[in-house]
Motif scaffolding. Structure first.
Motif, PDB file in Angstrom:
ATOM      1  N   VAL A 259      45.839  41.531  47.096  1.00  0.00           N
ATOM      2  CA  VAL A 259      45.601  42.203  45.812  1.00  0.00           C
ATOM      3  C   VAL A 259      44.217  41.826  45.266  1.00  0.00           C
ATOM      4  CG1 VAL A 259      46.396  42.450  43.424  1.00  0.00           C
ATOM      5  CG2 VAL A 259      48.077  42.265  45.291  1.00  0.00           C
ATOM      6  N   ALA A 260      43.841  40.580  45.473  1.00  0.00           N
ATOM      7  CA  ALA A 260      42.562  40.043  44.962  1.00  0.00           C
ATOM      8  C   ALA A 260      42.412  40.426  43.497  1.00  0.00           C
ATOM      9  CB  ALA A 260      41.402  40.507  45.828  1.00  0.00           C
ATOM     10  N   VAL A 261      41.284  41.015  43.098  1.00  0.00           N
ATOM     11  CA  VAL A 261      41.175  41.420  41.693  1.00  0.00           C
ATOM     12  C   VAL A 261      41.332  42.938  41.561  1.00  0.00           C
ATOM     13  CG1 VAL A 261      39.922  39.393  40.911  1.00  0.00           C
ATOM     14  CG2 VAL A 261      38.639  41.341  41.787  1.00  0.00           C
ATOM     15  N   ASP A 262      41.893  43.539  42.623  1.00  0.00           N
ATOM     16  CA  ASP A 262      42.231  44.965  42.598  1.00  0.00           C
ATOM     17  C   ASP A 262      41.038  45.850  42.234  1.00  0.00           C
ATOM     18  OD1 ASP A 262      44.106  47.026  42.984  1.00  0.00           O
ATOM     19  OD2 ASP A 262      44.486  47.192  40.832  1.00  0.00           O
ATOM     20  N   HIS A 263      39.883  45.425  42.682  1.00  0.00           N
ATOM     21  CA  HIS A 263      38.648  46.182  42.418  1.00  0.00           C
ATOM     22  C   HIS A 263      38.724  47.586  43.029  1.00  0.00           C
ATOM     23  CE1 HIS A 263      34.355  46.508  41.494  1.00  0.00           C
ATOM     24  NE2 HIS A 263      34.003  46.588  42.767  1.00  0.00           N
ATOM     25  N   TYR A 264      39.491  47.727  44.094  1.00  0.00           N
ATOM     26  CA  TYR A 264      39.638  49.041  44.742  1.00  0.00           C
ATOM     27  C   TYR A 264      40.132  50.073  43.733  1.00  0.00           C
ATOM     28  CZ  TYR A 264      41.027  52.564  48.208  1.00  0.00           C
ATOM     29  OH  TYR A 264      41.159  53.722  48.942  1.00  0.00           O
ATOM     30  N   HIS A 265      41.080  49.655  42.890  1.00  0.00           N
ATOM     31  CA  HIS A 265      41.606  50.593  41.900  1.00  0.00           C
ATOM     32  C   HIS A 265      40.904  50.484  40.548  1.00  0.00           C
ATOM     33  CE1 HIS A 265      45.168  50.223  44.692  1.00  0.00           C
ATOM     34  NE2 HIS A 265      44.951  51.520  44.663  1.00  0.00           N
ATOM     35  N   ARG A 266      40.323  49.327  40.276  1.00  0.00           N
ATOM     36  CA  ARG A 266      39.772  49.099  38.923  1.00  0.00           C
ATOM     37  C   ARG A 266      38.260  49.158  38.869  1.00  0.00           C
ATOM     38  NH1 ARG A 266      44.310  45.581  36.099  1.00  0.00           N
ATOM     39  NH2 ARG A 266      45.902  45.941  37.684  1.00  0.00           N
ATOM     40  N   TYR A 267      37.617  49.751  39.884  1.00  0.00           N
ATOM     41  CA  TYR A 267      36.150  49.682  39.909  1.00  0.00           C
ATOM     42  C   TYR A 267      35.501  50.367  38.713  1.00  0.00           C
ATOM     43  CZ  TYR A 267      36.165  54.458  41.784  1.00  0.00           C
ATOM     44  OH  TYR A 267      36.353  55.806  41.950  1.00  0.00           O
TER      45      TYR A 267
ATOM     46  N   ALA B 104      47.799  36.888  36.592  1.00  0.00           N
ATOM     47  CA  ALA B 104      49.131  37.455  36.367  1.00  0.00           C
ATOM     48  C   ALA B 104      49.021  38.927  35.963  1.00  0.00           C
ATOM     49  CB  ALA B 104      49.866  36.662  35.298  1.00  0.00           C
ATOM     50  N   THR B 105      47.980  39.241  35.193  1.00  0.00           N
ATOM     51  CA  THR B 105      47.846  40.612  34.668  1.00  0.00           C
ATOM     52  C   THR B 105      46.604  41.323  35.197  1.00  0.00           C
ATOM     53  OG1 THR B 105      46.544  39.818  32.803  1.00  0.00           O
ATOM     54  CG2 THR B 105      48.942  39.913  32.488  1.00  0.00           C
ATOM     55  N   LEU B 106      45.724  40.567  35.831  1.00  0.00           N
ATOM     56  CA  LEU B 106      44.427  41.051  36.306  1.00  0.00           C
ATOM     57  C   LEU B 106      43.493  41.494  35.171  1.00  0.00           C
ATOM     58  CD1 LEU B 106      45.483  42.881  39.594  1.00  0.00           C
ATOM     59  CD2 LEU B 106      44.363  40.650  39.339  1.00  0.00           C
ATOM     60  N   LYS B 107      43.804  41.038  33.986  1.00  0.00           N
ATOM     61  CA  LYS B 107      42.944  41.338  32.828  1.00  0.00           C
ATOM     62  C   LYS B 107      41.635  40.556  32.941  1.00  0.00           C
ATOM     63  CE  LYS B 107      43.314  41.324  27.730  1.00  0.00           C
ATOM     64  NZ  LYS B 107      42.098  40.710  27.342  1.00  0.00           N
ATOM     65  N   ARG B 108      40.538  41.243  32.672  1.00  0.00           N
ATOM     66  CA  ARG B 108      39.205  40.630  32.683  1.00  0.00           C
ATOM     67  C   ARG B 108      38.793  40.283  31.258  1.00  0.00           C
ATOM     68  NH1 ARG B 108      40.763  42.995  37.460  1.00  0.00           N
ATOM     69  NH2 ARG B 108      39.129  44.088  38.610  1.00  0.00           N
ATOM     70  N   THR B 109      38.245  39.080  31.069  1.00  0.00           N
ATOM     71  CA  THR B 109      37.760  38.686  29.734  1.00  0.00           C
ATOM     72  C   THR B 109      36.359  38.085  29.852  1.00  0.00           C
ATOM     73  OG1 THR B 109      40.048  38.117  29.186  1.00  0.00           O
ATOM     74  CG2 THR B 109      38.351  37.405  27.635  1.00  0.00           C
ATOM     75  N   LYS B 110      35.468  38.540  29.010  1.00  0.00           N
ATOM     76  CA  LYS B 110      34.082  38.051  29.029  1.00  0.00           C
ATOM     77  C   LYS B 110      34.018  36.564  28.760  1.00  0.00           C
ATOM     78  CE  LYS B 110      31.838  42.023  27.079  1.00  0.00           C
ATOM     79  NZ  LYS B 110      32.509  42.728  28.127  1.00  0.00           N
ATOM     80  N   ARG B 111      33.191  35.898  29.553  1.00  0.00           N
ATOM     81  CA  ARG B 111      32.880  34.517  29.242  1.00  0.00           C
ATOM     82  C   ARG B 111      31.551  34.475  28.482  1.00  0.00           C
ATOM     83  NH1 ARG B 111      35.039  32.924  34.736  1.00  0.00           N
ATOM     84  NH2 ARG B 111      36.897  31.714  34.268  1.00  0.00           N
ATOM     85  N   LEU B 112      31.251  33.313  27.938  1.00  0.00           N
ATOM     86  CA  LEU B 112      29.953  33.089  27.310  1.00  0.00           C
ATOM     87  C   LEU B 112      28.815  33.500  28.250  1.00  0.00           C
ATOM     88  CD1 LEU B 112      28.505  31.665  24.866  1.00  0.00           C
ATOM     89  CD2 LEU B 112      28.544  29.575  26.265  1.00  0.00           C
ATOM     90  N   SER B 113      28.970  33.184  29.534  1.00  0.00           N
ATOM     91  CA  SER B 113      27.899  33.469  30.499  1.00  0.00           C
ATOM     92  C   SER B 113      27.609  34.960  30.618  1.00  0.00           C
ATOM     93  CB  SER B 113      28.253  32.897  31.870  1.00  0.00           C
ATOM     94  OG  SER B 113      29.525  33.350  32.283  1.00  0.00           O
ATOM     95  N   ALA B 114      28.612  35.801  30.406  1.00  0.00           N
ATOM     96  CA  ALA B 114      28.381  37.253  30.466  1.00  0.00           C
ATOM     97  C   ALA B 114      27.444  37.659  29.335  1.00  0.00           C
ATOM     98  CB  ALA B 114      29.700  38.017  30.375  1.00  0.00           C
ATOM     99  N   ASN B 115      27.722  37.169  28.149  1.00  0.00           N
ATOM    100  CA  ASN B 115      26.861  37.500  27.012  1.00  0.00           C
ATOM    101  C   ASN B 115      25.473  36.897  27.164  1.00  0.00           C
ATOM    102  OD1 ASN B 115      28.468  39.236  25.376  1.00  0.00           O
ATOM    103  ND2 ASN B 115      29.789  37.471  24.981  1.00  0.00           N
ATOM    104  N   TRP B 116      25.449  35.693  27.721  1.00  0.00           N
ATOM    105  CA  TRP B 116      24.134  35.069  27.947  1.00  0.00           C
ATOM    106  C   TRP B 116      23.315  35.885  28.952  1.00  0.00           C
ATOM    107  CZ3 TRP B 116      21.804  33.448  32.389  1.00  0.00           C
ATOM    108  CH2 TRP B 116      20.540  32.857  32.205  1.00  0.00           C
TER     109      TRP B 116
END
Ligand code: GBH
Length: 492
Positions: free
Chosen positions: A59-67, A462-474
């Motif tokens: 399943v990994a991060v399901d990028h195939y379906h969530r690209y 568990a849900t494959l939800k992505r959440t921004k880290r500080l590094s993304a904003n940086w």
């Protein structure tokens, strides 16, 4: 520097690519979806004991379906490029011994088109450690010369169907890691090694890495030849290879340690780049290995003349190197006669080369970034370079609060210091044309499974939800400040 009437202090050229990097096995999941065939990593992770947390990339991060959702994250960052890899077994489930899987072609077409609509250039790796199991079974999978024809066939298909829109091609990701870990320590598939180097006795760690490397080098050359002769004129893209790099600092100023560091680099990096660029292996390898180094035939040399257009550099960490010709060093990985009697270690006089991290091989040494870029610039005549990966990993800790998980100040400091170091090399004339952060998302970290996280975004598995880290904003702010040329979207 004046750019577009505005003052910019960026050391990076106008066309510089800023992006994030990923790979098919670590991201896509969908391991049996839409006709994909099994590959060597599916096979390897499905055997118990190979992966720390017993996980796999099914399943990994399901990028195939969530690209599309992931492209929105990239859009927010403001990147102008995305490095990803194509899954060979998704396009050719049985290699050249079966049909093209049109659903696979379709998937990458959709991904590429969606990227271009957002003004994000695809930077595509043909194989990031993965190869159809069919070919692994037939060839072991890099021990047979025949594999060159398989890789050439696969590359041809990718250029044919995607090359009208893809302008950056990397043939291999880190072939040095593929052969060292696959055939010397045996911790990656096909898990071959001899007992002096690893935990197995099914291979020959002193010979097989060099055979596998030889076949990979010639496979690269075959793909470049096809690109040069059939596609490049019309498609006007660039083709190169991505190497794992380590800055290897001599343990002391002694001539012995300096030569040892040179030998170690010869057996890690120049091993692949010298034959591709100069048509011969490094002299240190001929001296140490003699006739056990595979020889390049006239026919091979003809193919190798096609060289490459750029070098992709994955840089994370550095080591010290000590000469072991006149002193005694224990045999083992990173310290062997076959590598020219060197000891590779993170410590000097009891002091680590850089801050240790949760990743056993990752020591924070930003200066190594400019060192390795400058080394490659000088050895290979300043051929265009891309930093195809750089990033910081942290161990998953279920007891950490989500706030703390997202507050990745160590990652921000790591990236900022490495980019500063890269800027020094660029100011000194290194022709570096891009930087890709590893990685957009937390993902499947090979032997470490999901226990190590490299993402600018946290993934809740568990849900494959992505959440921004500080590094993304940086990174978003860094790009806004340093990207001289605006992204050009296809619709603009
Ligand atoms: C890269 O590999 C990969 O391209 C990427 O897929 C991965 O997720 C990322 O880095 C983060 O790990 O002691 O000889 O093995 C890096 C794999 C493993 C290569 C450690 C360098 C250290 C030298 N690296 N290895 S050695």
């Amino acid at each position: 520097i004046k750019v577009n009437g505005e003052f910019s202090s960026s050391p990076f050229p106008r066309s510089f690519l800023f992006g994030t990097a990923s790979s098919s096995y670590q991201y896509e999941g969908a391991f049996l979806t839409d006709g994909k065939g099994l590959n060597n990593w599916d096979n390897f992770t499905h055997k118990p004991g190979n992966i720390m947390d017993g996980s796999n990339g099914d399943v990994a991060v399901d990028h195939y379906h969530r690209y599309l959702q992931d492209l929105d994250l990239m859009d927010y960052l403001g990147v102008n490029s995305y490095r990803f890899s194509i899954s060979w077994a998704r396009v050719l489930p049985k290699g050249r011994f079966g049909d093209v899987n049109w659903a696979g072609i379709d998937h990458y077409n959709k991904l590429i088109n969606a990227l271009l609509l957002k003004g994000i250039q695809p930077f595509v790796t043909l194989t990031h450690y993965d190869i159809p199991q069919e070919l692994a079974d037939r060839y072991g999978p890099w021990l047979s010369r025949e594999v060159q024809e398989d890789f050439e066939y696969y590359a041809d298909i990718c250029f044919k169907y995607f090359g009208d829109r893809v302008k950056y091609w990397a043939t291999f990701n880190e072939p040095n890691v593929v052969v060292i870990r696959g055939y010397q320590s045996g911790i990656y598939p096909p898990s071959r090694c001899s007992s002096l180097f690893g935990n197995c006795t099914n291979g020959d760690s002193e010979k097989e890495p060099f055979i596998a490397a030889h076949n990979i080098i010639l496979s690269h050359a075959a793909a470049v030849k096809i690109y040069r002769t059939k596609y490049q004129k019309e498609q006007e893209g660039n083709i190169g290879i991505v190497m794992n790099t380590l800055w290897l600092e001599p343990m002391s100023n002694s001539l012995g340690d300096k030569l040892a560091a040179e030998r170690a680099q010869a057996f890690y990096l120049n091993w692949f780049l010298d034959p591709i660029i100069f048509g011969k292996y490094p002299k240190e390898m001929y001296e140490i290995l003699g006739s056990s180094l595979p020889s390049l035939s006239k026919y091979d040399l003809e193919k190798l003349k096609n060289g490459l257009d750029f070098i992709g550099i994955n840089y994370y960490s550095s080591f010290y190197v000590k000469d072991c010709i006149f002193s005694v060093c224990e045999p083992g990985p990173g310290n062997s006669k076959t590598e020219g009697s060197i000891l590779r270690t993170a410590k000097r006089n009891g002091v680590l080369i850089g801050e240790p991290t949760d990743v056993d091989w990752l020591f924070v040494y930003p200066q190594g970034m400019s060192e390795i870029v400058t080394y490659i610039k000088e050895r290979y005549n300043n051929i265009p370079m891309y930093i195809t990966e750089n990033g910081f990993g942290e161990r998953d800790n279920p007891h950490t609060s989500i706030e703390d998980l997202l507050n990745d100040t160590r990652r921000v400091r790591y990236m900022s210091n490495h980019l500063d170091s890269l800027a020094i090399a660029v100011r000194n004339g290194a022709d570096v044309r891009g930087y890709f952060a590893w990685s957009l998302l937390d993902n499947f970290e090979w032997n470490d499974g999901y226990t190590i996280r490299f993402g600018l975004h946290h993934v809740d598995y568990a849900t494959l939800k992505r959440t921004k880290r500080l590094s993304a904003n940086w990174y978003k702010q860094y790009i806004a400040k340093h990207m001289a040329g605006k992204r050009s979207s296809a619709s603009a």
